[in-house]
Structures are given as structure tokens and as C-alpha cells.
Design a protein around this motif. Structure first.
Motif, mmCIF file in Angstrom:
data_model
loop_
_atom_site.group_PDB
_atom_site.id
_atom_site.type_symbol
_atom_site.label_atom_id
_atom_site.label_comp_id
_atom_site.label_asym_id
_atom_site.label_seq_id
_atom_site.Cartn_x
_atom_site.Cartn_y
_atom_site.Cartn_z
ATOM 1 N N LEU A 101 0.850 -1.083 0.066
ATOM 2 C CA LEU A 101 -0.072 0.020 0.068
ATOM 3 C C LEU A 101 0.898 1.334 0.191
ATOM 4 C CD1 LEU A 101 -2.723 1.290 0.632
ATOM 5 C CD2 LEU A 101 -2.624 1.045 2.682
ATOM 6 N N ILE A 102 0.720 2.019 -0.911
ATOM 7 C CA ILE A 102 1.540 3.346 -1.144
ATOM 8 C C ILE A 102 0.776 4.533 -1.348
ATOM 9 C CG2 ILE A 102 3.348 4.418 -2.618
ATOM 10 C CD1 ILE A 102 4.055 1.507 -3.678
ATOM 11 N N GLN A 103 0.877 5.427 -0.558
ATOM 12 C CA GLN A 103 0.074 6.642 -0.729
ATOM 13 C C GLN A 103 0.741 7.718 -1.591
ATOM 14 O OE1 GLN A 103 -0.556 8.725 2.929
ATOM 15 N NE2 GLN A 103 -1.741 10.223 2.195
ATOM 16 N N PHE A 104 -0.110 8.458 -2.594
ATOM 17 C CA PHE A 104 0.466 9.429 -3.327
ATOM 18 C C PHE A 104 -0.522 10.653 -2.892
ATOM 19 C CE2 PHE A 104 2.165 5.970 -5.525
ATOM 20 C CZ PHE A 104 3.534 6.296 -6.196
ATOM 21 N N ALA A 105 -0.377 11.659 -3.638
ATOM 22 C CA ALA A 105 -1.130 13.137 -3.163
ATOM 23 C C ALA A 105 -2.185 13.147 -4.101
ATOM 24 C CB ALA A 105 -0.034 14.293 -3.794
ATOM 25 N N SER A 106 -2.208 12.327 -5.354
ATOM 26 C CA SER A 106 -3.156 12.253 -6.362
ATOM 27 C C SER A 106 -3.124 10.910 -7.202
ATOM 28 C CB SER A 106 -3.337 13.547 -7.063
ATOM 29 O OG SER A 106 -2.250 13.576 -8.261
ATOM 30 N N VAL A 107 -4.151 10.860 -7.787
ATOM 31 C CA VAL A 107 -4.180 9.740 -8.583
ATOM 32 C C VAL A 107 -3.275 9.848 -9.940
ATOM 33 C CG1 VAL A 107 -5.607 8.559 -10.517
ATOM 34 C CG2 VAL A 107 -6.596 8.962 -8.395
ATOM 35 N N GLU A 108 -3.328 11.179 -10.268
ATOM 36 C CA GLU A 108 -2.464 11.527 -11.503
ATOM 37 C C GLU A 108 -0.750 11.308 -11.162
ATOM 38 O OE1 GLU A 108 -4.816 13.720 -10.261
ATOM 39 O OE2 GLU A 108 -6.244 13.090 -11.840
ATOM 40 N N GLN A 109 -0.466 11.644 -10.148
ATOM 41 C CA GLN A 109 0.770 11.341 -9.350
ATOM 42 C C GLN A 109 1.129 9.727 -9.268
ATOM 43 O OE1 GLN A 109 1.895 12.036 -5.389
ATOM 44 N NE2 GLN A 109 3.657 13.197 -5.863
ATOM 45 N N ALA A 110 0.223 8.942 -8.989
ATOM 46 C CA ALA A 110 0.300 7.859 -9.148
ATOM 47 C C ALA A 110 0.548 7.086 -10.429
ATOM 48 C CB ALA A 110 -0.808 7.041 -8.048
ATOM 49 N N ARG A 111 -0.382 7.591 -11.318
ATOM 50 C CA ARG A 111 -0.422 7.298 -12.650
ATOM 51 C C ARG A 111 1.173 7.642 -13.111
ATOM 52 N NH1 ARG A 111 -5.890 9.372 -14.276
ATOM 53 N NH2 ARG A 111 -7.156 7.896 -13.838
ATOM 54 N N SER A 112 1.481 8.627 -12.960
ATOM 55 C CA SER A 112 2.877 9.144 -13.404
ATOM 56 C C SER A 112 4.034 8.481 -12.971
ATOM 57 C CB SER A 112 3.082 10.649 -12.925
ATOM 58 O OG SER A 112 2.101 11.628 -13.854
ATOM 59 N N ALA A 113 3.930 8.052 -11.651
ATOM 60 C CA ALA A 113 4.669 7.124 -11.039
ATOM 61 C C ALA A 113 4.988 5.803 -11.782
ATOM 62 C CB ALA A 113 4.439 6.930 -9.604
ATOM 63 N N HIS A 114 3.830 5.221 -12.181
ATOM 64 C CA HIS A 114 3.614 3.904 -12.692
ATOM 65 C C HIS A 114 4.088 3.926 -14.105
ATOM 66 C CE1 HIS A 114 1.871 0.788 -15.315
ATOM 67 N NE2 HIS A 114 1.999 -0.046 -14.121
ATOM 68 N N ASP A 115 4.034 5.090 -14.836
ATOM 69 C CA ASP A 115 4.373 5.351 -16.004
ATOM 70 C C ASP A 115 5.731 5.832 -16.269
ATOM 71 O OD1 ASP A 115 2.011 4.424 -16.881
ATOM 72 O OD2 ASP A 115 1.203 6.329 -17.513
ATOM 73 N N SER A 116 6.431 6.059 -15.278
ATOM 74 C CA SER A 116 8.038 6.701 -15.348
ATOM 75 C C SER A 116 8.813 5.633 -15.975
ATOM 76 C CB SER A 116 8.396 7.181 -13.955
ATOM 77 O OG SER A 116 8.425 5.973 -12.974
ATOM 78 N N ALA A 117 10.050 6.305 -16.405
ATOM 79 C CA ALA A 117 10.935 5.540 -16.888
ATOM 80 C C ALA A 117 11.597 4.565 -15.746
ATOM 81 C CB ALA A 117 12.131 6.094 -17.579
ATOM 82 N N GLU A 118 11.728 5.227 -14.626
ATOM 83 C CA GLU A 118 12.503 4.493 -13.355
ATOM 84 C C GLU A 118 11.500 3.383 -13.143
ATOM 85 O OE1 GLU A 118 13.808 8.536 -13.473
ATOM 86 O OE2 GLU A 118 11.882 7.587 -13.578
ATOM 87 N N TYR A 119 10.167 3.276 -12.856
ATOM 88 C CA TYR A 119 9.283 2.104 -12.626
ATOM 89 C C TYR A 119 9.050 1.414 -13.823
ATOM 90 C CZ TYR A 119 5.739 -0.442 -10.576
ATOM 91 O OH TYR A 119 4.999 -1.905 -10.218
ATOM 92 N N GLN A 120 9.318 1.634 -15.192
ATOM 93 C CA GLN A 120 9.252 0.829 -16.105
ATOM 94 C C GLN A 120 10.601 -0.108 -16.066
ATOM 95 O OE1 GLN A 120 6.321 0.232 -18.203
ATOM 96 N NE2 GLN A 120 5.521 1.640 -16.496
#
Length: 96
Positions: free
Chosen positions: A56-75
């Protein structure tokens, strides 16, 4: 509005791949603004609950969580996982 990244591990197929993923994913998600709130096996399950690893990870917003998922580092972390686990990953908005 706060959002939560909820990941449950239905099956761990390759521990080495999971370890390689975790080594990259943790820093990538924290670097993208995530805060780990819980990770591990449940201490108690009820109803149709499953004894599966949960993160379970908390983000400031859905958009921030999506961006984290789609980031080059997470990929890169996902590439390291490479089928090493079967997971259910969802992003859920916090209650208003």
C-alpha cells in the motif's frame, strides 16, 4: 485528492526477479512522491481474504500515482520483474 496504490501478489513465480524488481521499484516510487504505508503478508484475514503479499503506497493524487507507474524508472523495475510474479495492481482515490 490523495490516492492509494494497492498491489497484491497472487503468485510469486521467481524470487530473484521479485528481488530485482523491489530493488528498483522502491526508490522509483518514493522518488515519484509515493509513501509506503504497508507491505508484507496480512496478520489477519476475513471473509474471502487471501494470504497474499500486499503493498500500500500513498500518493498526493491519482495523477501522481499514474505518473509514477508510467515513469521510466518504474518501467525499468517492471522489466526486471519480467513475469516473476502475478499481481493485482490498482490505484484507488482516497475518500473525500
Amino acid at each position: 485528492m490523495t490516492a492509494y496504490w494497492i498491489s497484491t501478489y497472487k503468485e510469486i513465480i521467481d524470487e530473484a526477479k521479485l528481488a530485482a524488481y523491489a530493488k528498483l521499484a522502491g526508490p522509483a516510487l518514493v522518488g515519484a512522491g509515493g509513501t509506503f504505508l504497508a507491505r508484507g503478508l496480512p496478520e489477519q484475514i476475513y471473509e474471502a481474504g487471501e494470504l497474499t503479499r500486499t503493498v500500500l503506497i500513498q500518493f498526493a493524487s491519482v495523477e501522481q500515482a499514474r505518473s509514477a507507474h508510467d515513469s521510466a524508472e518504474y518501467q525499468q523495475a517492471l522489466a526486471a520483474l519480467d513475469g516473476g510474479a502475478v499481481r493485482d495492481l490498482r490505484i484507488v482515490p482516497g475518500a473525500a
